[in-house]
Design a protein around this motif. Structure first.
Motif, short mmCIF file in Angstrom:
data_model
loop_
_atom_site.label_atom_id
_atom_site.label_comp_id
_atom_site.label_asym_id
_atom_site.label_seq_id
_atom_site.Cartn_x
_atom_site.Cartn_y
_atom_site.Cartn_z
N ARG A 158 0.83 -1.21 0.00
CA ARG A 158 0.00 0.00 0.00
C ARG A 158 0.86 1.26 0.00
O ARG A 158 0.55 2.25 -0.66
CB ARG A 158 -0.93 -0.01 1.21
CG ARG A 158 -1.93 1.15 1.20
CD ARG A 158 -3.04 0.97 2.21
NE ARG A 158 -2.56 1.02 3.57
CZ ARG A 158 -2.50 -0.01 4.40
NH1 ARG A 158 -2.90 -1.21 3.99
NH2 ARG A 158 -2.06 0.12 5.63
N GLU A 159 1.98 1.21 0.74
CA GLU A 159 2.87 2.37 0.76
C GLU A 159 3.49 2.60 -0.62
O GLU A 159 3.57 3.74 -1.08
CB GLU A 159 3.98 2.14 1.80
CG GLU A 159 4.94 3.31 1.92
CD GLU A 159 6.05 3.01 2.92
OE1 GLU A 159 6.98 3.84 3.00
OE2 GLU A 159 6.00 1.96 3.60
N GLU A 174 0.76 3.99 -3.03
CA GLU A 174 0.48 5.41 -2.80
C GLU A 174 1.61 6.28 -3.34
O GLU A 174 1.35 7.33 -3.94
CB GLU A 174 0.31 5.66 -1.30
CG GLU A 174 0.00 7.12 -0.96
CD GLU A 174 -0.23 7.34 0.52
OE1 GLU A 174 -0.52 8.49 0.91
OE2 GLU A 174 -0.12 6.36 1.29
N ARG A 224 0.63 8.83 -6.43
CA ARG A 224 0.82 10.26 -6.18
C ARG A 224 1.72 10.87 -7.27
O ARG A 224 1.47 11.97 -7.77
CB ARG A 224 1.45 10.47 -4.80
CG ARG A 224 1.56 11.94 -4.39
CD ARG A 224 2.34 12.07 -3.09
NE ARG A 224 1.75 11.30 -2.00
CZ ARG A 224 0.76 11.75 -1.25
NH1 ARG A 224 0.26 12.96 -1.45
NH2 ARG A 224 0.28 10.99 -0.27
N PHE A 226 -7.45 9.94 -6.54
CA PHE A 226 -6.37 9.75 -5.58
C PHE A 226 -6.68 10.40 -4.24
O PHE A 226 -6.50 9.80 -3.18
CB PHE A 226 -5.06 10.31 -6.16
CG PHE A 226 -3.92 10.30 -5.17
CD1 PHE A 226 -3.20 9.15 -4.93
CD2 PHE A 226 -3.57 11.46 -4.48
CE1 PHE A 226 -2.16 9.13 -4.03
CE2 PHE A 226 -2.53 11.46 -3.58
CZ PHE A 226 -1.82 10.29 -3.35
N TYR A 276 -6.94 8.04 -0.87
CA TYR A 276 -5.86 8.10 0.11
C TYR A 276 -6.09 9.14 1.20
O TYR A 276 -5.17 9.49 1.93
CB TYR A 276 -4.53 8.35 -0.60
CG TYR A 276 -4.04 7.13 -1.31
CD1 TYR A 276 -3.40 6.11 -0.61
CD2 TYR A 276 -4.24 6.97 -2.69
CE1 TYR A 276 -2.96 4.97 -1.25
CE2 TYR A 276 -3.81 5.83 -3.33
CZ TYR A 276 -3.16 4.83 -2.62
OH TYR A 276 -2.74 3.70 -3.25
#
Length: 700
Positions: A497-498, A501, A505, A560, A564
């Motif tokens: 997930r990190e 993201e 981004r 996004f 997030y």
């Protein structure tokens, strides 16, 4: 109802079920060919018979109304739904103006007849030629195989070896013919979605543009036309990315056909001959056999029915399997099995020595089978060094390449990419590379980032959630689609997930400069869809789901901030909406009345030429039954389609610009106003400064 994909692995087995699926594709191909003939015939009648113009329009409308697209796969994307319903929309538009007289443009034949004839003669014609070769090679192989299996084992060893080589050679030729035929017939099924619709779309514009009495109706049709153009372009992009994957899968199938077995399929399947003893002698009957090792279940479907008999599929539970000694029987490649249902041994004959070894291995035969291990390529991991590499690549792209045209889609040098990866992932000093150095250009950095993500031992969005993500993308309900993906993102492992993201981004930042780099969220999703959530199985069905992988990535980019901002309240996906039904009642698309800054849209002209007349604003994109939201999109530059209709007017090129490190591409001038009709309609014209042509495909 969509046709199930034809798997390349089925070409090697050549099962009855495979033949039935192939027959459905052939019937659909013939139906399409017949439809093309009707469209071409009716189009010529329309051009040559102005006195019966209204009758010709009505007939042409009815032809379009009667045709229904069939697609590969179980679910359609929003763009494919739009394309599937496009002929009905065209037909309704024609019916509204069939009472009005209009003039035919001089290049009507070039817009409609020639592209469809080219598609029918070149694509469908090539498919029929490969069908003839496939049938000829198959007949030759099975004829030789029957002769080969009837050879006595008492013959000289040299004669038997020569016969084996001939059978292997013919089997290889037949297998390659089958692969080429299956690949070609599926490619025609996929490409017809835009190769047939685009000429008709161009022809419709030429039919109505010069009719002053249809100005208002033509203006109302523009939003839907723009929507359909984008749907065609998106479908073409999905087709291109899918075709590359299919070509790679076909190549690997040629090299090792048995290594691409599908999950959930029988352990082994194929043709076997069973010895049957009668009062007057012994006969050998041909069966198509499927064996499931888990339940030790053997199913045998007879292929040669005797007169007056109606024998069905036989099912046995296997007890044992023993190789038959050569000197104990006059046939070659034999082995005996014992079952729970029949007393005594059943003698079966395989197609070759290698085939017998495979059957005995699957059935745990007494004779041991040895296979050379398949070496596995060293895989990259999602670790600290990988995160450091991704952050450095992102920083380099955002610092000196965010406005580069075709960033992430333009391919870098393989030598430079490998050099960069070897330097960065060197075990002695990992991560000790400065990507801001002038030695590394943007194409190399971007391609290296994609290479790293594609070669992870497991994709960023994991194999475990792959089916759920694809299922969410297939939903017609937009709220469910977004909510399900939002929930699934927070089911990823923390590292995944990190990383996701971090990447999304960055892609949002790059897409914010789409006017300079031409990488919209849709275009970026085509590049990163297969990269971030590749399927675990290399199958045709998985390749057909690439377009839904692209939709997932596009949603992540466009939403996004919402996704997030935090996990969903209940941290779970909404209830599953009702699935699409195969036969949906057609609902006409409501054409928006919102004015489009009073500019012309040319059917058959490139998107660059249309962009020069003003931005795409205010078109209504129909996404699902019910409410139809209006969505504003930036201009999208499509690839040059192979069956693209020519512009309405060809002018001299104005400039030459180099794109993506490739050769210079000539810029077309904007189509100017040519009739008083455009002046009275207050249409304005301009000139385009963006290069025409498609960006290099991403093959890294």
């Amino acid at each position: 109802m969509g046709h199930p994909p034809l798997e390349f692995s089925a070409c090697y087995l050549d099962s009855p079920d495979f033949r039935e699926r192939l027959k459905c594709y052939e019937q659909e191909l013939e139906r399409t060919n017949k439809f093309l003939k009707e469209v071409i015939r009716d189009g010529n009648a329309l051009i040559g018979a102005l006195k019966v113009y209204s009758l010709a329009v009505q007939k042409f409308s009815q032809t379009l109304q009667s045709f229904q697209f069939d697609f590969i796969g179980d679910t359609l994307t929003d763009d494919e739904i739009n394309i599937a319903e496009s002929f009905k929309e065209f037909a309704e538009l024609l019916q509204e103006v069939e009472l009005e007289r209009s003039m035919m443009v001089q290049n009507a034949s070039d817009l409609l007849i020639k592209p469809l004839e080219n598609f029918r003669k070149e694509q469908i014609g090539l498919t029929k030629e490969r069908k003839k070769k496939f049938e000829k090679d198959g007949e030759k192989f099975y004829s030789m195989l029957d002769r080969h299996l009837n050879l006595s084992s008492k013959k000289k060893e040299a004669q038997l070896q020569e016969a084996d080589l001939q059978v292997d050679k013919e089997q290889h030729v037949f297998f390659e013919s089958s692969l080429e035929y299956v690949y070609q017939i599926q490619e025609v099924q996929e490409s017809k979605k835009f190769c047939i619709v685009e000429p008709v779309l161009a022809f419709l514009h030429s039919l109505f543009t010069y009719n002053n009495l249809t100005v208002e109706l033509t203006q109302d049709f523009l939003p839907y036309k723009q929507q359909l153009q984008l749907s065609l372009q998106n479908t073409r992009n999905h087709f291109t990315s899918t075709r590359e994957g299919l070509e790679d899968l076909k190549k690997r199938m040629k090299e090792a056909p048995l290594t691409c077995k599908l999950l959930g399929q029988p352990t082994i399947e194929g043709y076997l001959y069973m010895q049957e003893k009668w009062a007057l002698g012994v006969s050998w009957m041909k069966y198509y056999c499927q064996y499931e090792k888990e339940h030790r279940m053997l199913r045998m479907t007879p292929m040669e029915q005797k007169p007056g008999s109606k024998q069905g599929t036989l099912q046995f539970v296997l007890k044992s399997c023993v190789r038959r000694k050569t000197d104990s029987i006059d046939k070659r490649f034999c082995f005996d099995i014992e079952t729970m249902e029949r007393p005594g041994a059943i003698t079966l004959q395989a197609l070759s020595e290698a085939n017998r070894r495979l059957w005995m291995e699957a059935m745990d035969g007494k004779e041991p089978i040895y296979h050379s291990p398949i070496t596995k390529q060293e895989e990259m991991e999602l670790n600290e060094v990988g995160f450091r590499f991704v952050r450095k690549c992102i920083n380099a792209v955002e610092t000196k390449g965010v406005t580069t045209e075709g960033v992430y889609r333009t391919v870098g040098s393989n030598i430079q990419v490998q050099k960069l990866l070897n330097a960065f992932f060197d075990p002695k000093c990992p991560g000790d590379v400065d990507l801001q150095n002038s030695d590394w250009d943007i194409k190399t950095v971007a391609s290296a980032l994609k290479f790293y993500l594609r070669n992870l031992s497991e994709p960023v969005m994991t194999y475990k959630l792959h089916k759920e993500l694809v299922s969410a993308a297939k939903s017609e309900n937009l709220d469910y689609r977004l909510g399900a993906i939002h929930s699934l993102v927070y089911k990823l492992p923390d590292k995944n997930r990190e990383m996701l993201e971090l990447l999304i981004r960055h892609l949002v930042h790059v897409c914010a400069h789409s006017r300079e780099n031409l990488m919209t969220p849709s275009n970026m999703a085509v590049v990163f869809g297969p990269t971030l959530m590749r399927a675990q199985e290399d199958t045709v069905a998985a390749m057909m789901n690439i377009k839904f992988q692209n939709i997932v990535v596009e949603i992540l980019i466009e939403h996004f901030d919402k996704i997030y901002s935090g996990p969903p309240e209940d941290n779970a996906a909404p209830p599953v909406p009702p699935p699409r039904v195969a036969t949906r009642r057609h609902k006409p698309i409501t054409i928006s009345k919102r004015p489009l800054r009073e500019r012309p849209i040319f059917f058959g002209a490139s998107v660059e030429e249309n962009e020069a007349l003003g931005d795409y604003e205010g078109f209504a994109r129909v996404r699902s039954p019910g409410e139809k939201p209006t969505i504003t999109r930036p201009p999208v530059r499509p690839p040059d389609p192979p069956c693209k209709a020519p512009p309405l007017q060809k002018l001299e090129p104005k400039a030459e610009v180099s794109s993506g490190g490739g050769p210079g591409e000539v810029l077309p001038s904007v189509v100017a106003s040519r009739t008083k009709f455009f002046e009275t309609a207050s249409f304005r014209t301009g000139s385009s400064s963006s290069p025409q042509g498609r960006l290099p495909s991403d093959e890294s």
